[in-house]
Enzyme design. Structure first.
Site, PDB file in Angstrom:
ATOM      1  N   ARG A 164      21.415  11.731  47.546  1.00  0.00           N
ATOM      2  CA  ARG A 164      20.909  12.957  46.920  1.00  0.00           C
ATOM      3  C   ARG A 164      21.727  14.197  47.317  1.00  0.00           C
ATOM      4  O   ARG A 164      21.194  15.297  47.457  1.00  0.00           O
ATOM      5  CB  ARG A 164      19.437  13.209  47.294  1.00  0.00           C
ATOM      6  N   SER A 238      10.437  13.620  42.802  1.00  0.00           N
ATOM      7  CA  SER A 238      10.267  13.658  44.265  1.00  0.00           C
ATOM      8  C   SER A 238      10.566  15.063  44.779  1.00  0.00           C
ATOM      9  O   SER A 238      11.645  15.596  44.529  1.00  0.00           O
ATOM     10  CB  SER A 238      11.232  12.689  44.942  1.00  0.00           C
ATOM     11  N   GLU A 334      13.933  18.447  47.904  1.00  0.00           N
ATOM     12  CA  GLU A 334      14.990  17.940  47.014  1.00  0.00           C
ATOM     13  C   GLU A 334      15.393  18.932  45.913  1.00  0.00           C
ATOM     14  O   GLU A 334      16.591  19.161  45.704  1.00  0.00           O
ATOM     15  CB  GLU A 334      14.538  16.609  46.387  1.00  0.00           C
TER      16      GLU A 334
HETATM   17  C1  LIG Z   1       9.542  12.899  36.693  1.00  0.00           C
HETATM   18  C2  LIG Z   1      10.879  13.055  37.379  1.00  0.00           C
HETATM   19  C3  LIG Z   1      11.504  11.934  37.912  1.00  0.00           C
HETATM   20  C4  LIG Z   1      12.749  12.063  38.557  1.00  0.00           C
HETATM   21  N1  LIG Z   1      13.338  10.929  39.054  1.00  0.00           N
HETATM   22  C5  LIG Z   1      14.534  11.019  39.667  1.00  0.00           C
HETATM   23  C6  LIG Z   1      15.176   9.850  40.189  1.00  0.00           C
HETATM   24  O1  LIG Z   1      14.670   8.727  40.073  1.00  0.00           O
HETATM   25  N2  LIG Z   1      16.373  10.004  40.799  1.00  0.00           N
HETATM   26  C7  LIG Z   1      16.980  11.218  40.915  1.00  0.00           C
HETATM   27  O2  LIG Z   1      18.069  11.280  41.493  1.00  0.00           O
HETATM   28  N3  LIG Z   1      16.399  12.334  40.426  1.00  0.00           N
HETATM   29  C8  LIG Z   1      15.214  12.264  39.809  1.00  0.00           C
HETATM   30  N4  LIG Z   1      14.616  13.403  39.314  1.00  0.00           N
HETATM   31  C9  LIG Z   1      15.296  14.692  39.447  1.00  0.00           C
HETATM   32  C10 LIG Z   1      16.120  15.091  38.185  1.00  0.00           C
HETATM   33  O3  LIG Z   1      15.839  14.243  37.122  1.00  0.00           O
HETATM   34  C11 LIG Z   1      17.624  15.045  38.468  1.00  0.00           C
HETATM   35  O4  LIG Z   1      17.957  15.820  39.575  1.00  0.00           O
HETATM   36  C12 LIG Z   1      18.436  15.528  37.261  1.00  0.00           C
HETATM   37  O5  LIG Z   1      19.804  15.245  37.465  1.00  0.00           O
HETATM   38  C13 LIG Z   1      18.266  17.021  36.986  1.00  0.00           C
HETATM   39  O6  LIG Z   1      18.830  17.299  35.726  1.00  0.00           O
HETATM   40  P1  LIG Z   1      18.550  18.670  34.990  1.00  0.00           P
HETATM   41  O7  LIG Z   1      19.468  18.738  33.823  1.00  0.00           O
HETATM   42  O8  LIG Z   1      17.124  18.809  34.688  1.00  0.00           O
HETATM   43  O9  LIG Z   1      19.016  19.698  36.103  1.00  0.00           O
HETATM   44  P2  LIG Z   1      18.377  21.145  36.417  1.00  0.00           P
HETATM   45  O10 LIG Z   1      17.025  20.945  37.026  1.00  0.00           O
HETATM   46  O11 LIG Z   1      18.473  22.017  35.224  1.00  0.00           O
HETATM   47  O12 LIG Z   1      19.379  21.662  37.529  1.00  0.00           O
HETATM   48  C14 LIG Z   1      19.371  21.082  38.815  1.00  0.00           C
HETATM   49  C15 LIG Z   1      20.544  21.674  39.624  1.00  0.00           C
HETATM   50  O13 LIG Z   1      21.772  21.257  39.027  1.00  0.00           O
HETATM   51  C16 LIG Z   1      22.548  22.410  38.643  1.00  0.00           C
HETATM   52  N5  LIG Z   1      23.198  22.075  37.375  1.00  0.00           N
HETATM   53  C17 LIG Z   1      22.601  21.540  36.285  1.00  0.00           C
HETATM   54  N6  LIG Z   1      23.508  21.338  35.317  1.00  0.00           N
HETATM   55  C18 LIG Z   1      24.699  21.771  35.809  1.00  0.00           C
HETATM   56  C19 LIG Z   1      26.024  21.844  35.277  1.00  0.00           C
HETATM   57  N7  LIG Z   1      26.336  21.429  34.040  1.00  0.00           N
HETATM   58  N8  LIG Z   1      27.002  22.369  36.066  1.00  0.00           N
HETATM   59  C20 LIG Z   1      26.724  22.814  37.322  1.00  0.00           C
HETATM   60  N9  LIG Z   1      25.496  22.767  37.863  1.00  0.00           N
HETATM   61  C21 LIG Z   1      24.498  22.249  37.119  1.00  0.00           C
HETATM   62  C22 LIG Z   1      21.563  23.542  38.516  1.00  0.00           C
HETATM   63  O14 LIG Z   1      22.204  24.791  38.732  1.00  0.00           O
HETATM   64  C23 LIG Z   1      20.557  23.203  39.613  1.00  0.00           C
HETATM   65  O15 LIG Z   1      21.050  23.624  40.862  1.00  0.00           O
HETATM   66  C24 LIG Z   1      13.372  13.317  38.648  1.00  0.00           C
HETATM   67  C25 LIG Z   1      12.745  14.445  38.098  1.00  0.00           C
HETATM   68  C26 LIG Z   1      11.514  14.321  37.458  1.00  0.00           C
HETATM   69  C27 LIG Z   1      10.863  15.518  36.848  1.00  0.00           C
END
Ligand SMILES: Cc1cc2nc3c(=O)[nH]c(=O)nc-3n(C[C@H](O)[C@H](O)[C@H](O)COP(=O)(O)OP(=O)(O)OC[C@H]3O[C@@H](n4cnc5c(N)ncnc54)[C@H](O)[C@@H]3O)c2cc1C
Length: 342
Positions: A164, A238, A334
Site C-alpha cells: 500500500r 479499508s 490508508e
Molecule cells: C469499497 C472499497 C474497497 C476498496 N478495496 C481496495 C482493495 O481491495 N485494495 C486496494 O488497494 N484499495 C482498495 N480501495 C481503495 C481504492 O479503491 C484505491 O486506492 C484506488 O486506487 C483509488 O482510486 P481513485 O481513482 O478513487 O483515487 P482517489 O481516491 O481519487 O485518489 C487517491 C489518491 O491518489 C491520487 N491520485 C489519483 N489519481 C491520480 C493521478 N492520475 N495522478 C496522480 N495522483 C493521483 C490522489 O491525489 C489521492 O492522493 C477500496 C476502496 C473502497 C471504497
C-alpha cells in the site's frame, strides 16, 4: 474546458463527505491537462489530483485546483513470447480495465477485480487484493510534473512499491499527474489462488476449475458478499493498513494473542490483522454522530449521512489510540487526507 469555483465535492468522494473545492476542472485529454496546470500556476494555487475519490478523506474545503483525471483509452502496445504490454490511460476505470484484459485473453489482473477507482490512482498505493499487487504487472508509469509540465516515465523499480505504498506517497507526493500506465500481462493462464479466501472458495467448489475467468468471478462474488457498497453505505474501503512488524515483535505479540491473524512476508517481516485488533478493542458497530465502524468490518469506517471528515478523523484517532494502548501497535490511515487547515 470549464473551471468550476466552490465546487461541492460530496459526489466526488465515496465517503460522501461534504466539502468544497476552491476550483475544479475535469481533464479528458493532454491539452486540457496542460491548460489546467497553466491555470493553477497563473493563479498561484496548488493542484490536487483526483480520480474517483475512493481513497480520500476530505477534512474540510480543499484550497486548491482539484484536477479530476478523466483521460480514457486502452491499447495493446506489444506482444511477444506469450506476454502482452497494455497501456491504459489514467482516467480509465480500474475494474473495467480488468474486465477488458480478461476479454482479450490477457491474464494477471483477475485477483484485482472490483477495486474501485481509476487506473491513474492504482500506482499511488500499489493497489492489492487477494494475494496480488499492482507491482507484479506494472512496467511503467507515465506522468506530467505539476511544477513544469515535464513528461516523465518511471519504471517499476523507480516507483519503490511496497505494501500500500510507493514513491508517489513520498518524494512525488502531489507533484505529478499520472497520465497512463503500462502493464505486462500473460496470454498463458497462471492463476494465484493462494490467498486463504480464494483457496477456501475453490476447495468448497471443487467442480469449478480455477481459470482466470473463474478467479475473477470468485473475487467479484467474495468482494460483493463481504464489502459494503459505498453507494449504499459511504466508505473508503479499508481505513487502516495492516501493520507490518519485525518478526521478533510479531512473535512476542503472538505469544500474548495466539489468535491474532498473521501473514509472514517474503522479507521476514510479518503483516498482522488491523481488523482483528480493532475488533478486540470493541469498535465494530460503534457509532458516534453520523460516523461509525461498520458492524461487519472493523476496518471500514462509514459516513451514515451527515458525518464530517473531522468527525471521521476524530473517530479514527480514538481507534488508533485504543489499539496502541492494547497491543502497542501503531495503526496507519490508508486514505489520503485533504482539506486540513494549515
Ligand atoms: C469499497 C472499497 C474497497 C476498496 N478495496 C481496495 C482493495 O481491495 N485494495 C486496494 O488497494 N484499495 C482498495 N480501495 C481503495 C481504492 O479503491 C484505491 O486506492 C484506488 O486506487 C483509488 O482510486 P481513485 O481513482 O478513487 O483515487 P482517489 O481516491 O481519487 O485518489 C487517491 C489518491 O491518489 C491520487 N491520485 C489519483 N489519481 C491520480 C493521478 N492520475 N495522478 C496522480 N495522483 C493521483 C490522489 O491525489 C489521492 O492522493 C477500496 C476502496 C473502497 C471504497
Amino acid at each position: 474546458m470549464r473551471f468550476y469555483h466552490h465546487k461541492p465535492m460530496h459526489p466526488h468522494n465515496t465517503l460522501a463527505l461534504q466539502a468544497r473545492a476552491d476550483a475544479f476542472a475535469c481533464v479528458t485529454n493532454d491539452d486540457e491537462l496542460l491548460e489546467a496546470l497553466a491555470w493553477a500556476r497563473a493563479k498561484g494555487v496548488d493542484v490536487v489530483v483526483l480520480g474517483q475519490g475512493s481513497n480520500i478523506v476530505l477534512a474540510g474545503d480543499v484550497q486548491a485546483l482539484v484536477v479530476q483525471q478523466a483521460m480514457r483509452g486502452i491499447e495493446r502496445l506489444d506482444a511477444s513470447n506469450g506476454d502482452v504490454i497494455v497501456r491504459a490511460a489514467a482516467g480509465e476505470n480500474w475494474h473495467e480495465l480488468v474486465q477488458w484484459t480478461l476479454q482479450q485473453g490477457y491474464y494477471g489482473l483477475e485477483n484485482l477485480a472490483l477495486i474501485p477507482g481509476t487506473v491513474g490512482a492504482s500506482p499511488i498505493q500499489n493497489i492489492g487484493a487477494y494475494g496480488v499487487e499492482l507491482q507484479s504487472v506494472l512496467l511503467q508509469v507515465h506522468a506530467r510534473q505539476i511544477a513544469d509540465d515535464k513528461l516523465i516515465a518511471l519504471d517499476n523499480a523507480a516507483c519503490q512499491f511496497s505494501y500500500r505504498d510507493s514513491l508517489f506517497k513520498h518524494q512525488f507526493k502531489d507533484q505529478l499527474v499520472i497520465t497512463a500506465i503500462d502493464i505486462q500481462l500473460s496470454r498463458r493462464s497462471n492463476v494465484n489462488i493462494s490467498y486463504p479466501a480464494l483457496a477456501d472458495f475453490f476447495n468448497e467448489h471443487p467442480h469449478i476449475e480455477p481459470t482466470p475467468q473463474a478467479v475473477f468471478d470468485a473475487v467479484v462474488s467474495i468482494r460483493r458478499s463481504k464489502l459494503p457498497d459505498p453507494a449504499v453505505e459511504p466508505n473508503a474501503g479499508s481505513f487502516f493498513k495492516n501493520p507490518v512488524l519485525a518478526a521478533e515483535v510479531a512473535q512476542l505479540l503472538l505469544g500474548k494473542y495466539p489468535h491474532l491473524p498473521c501473514f509472514p512476508q517474503v522479507d521476514g517481516s510479518v503483516k498482522v490483522s488491523a481488523a482483528w485488533m480493532i475488533d478486540q478493542c470493541g469498535w465494530k458497530g460503534y457509532r458516534t454522530h453520523d460516523v461509525g465502524v461498520h458492524p461487519q468490518h472493523a476496518l471500514v469506517l462509514v459516513n451514515y449521512g451527515s458525518g464530517s471528515g473531522a468527525q471521521l478523523l476524530a473517530l479514527s484517532s480514538e481507534i488508533v489510540t485504543s489499539v496502541y494502548d492494547a497491543f502497542g501497535v501503531a495503526l496507519e490511515i490508508e486514505p489520503r487526507i485533504y482539506g486540513l487547515k494549515p
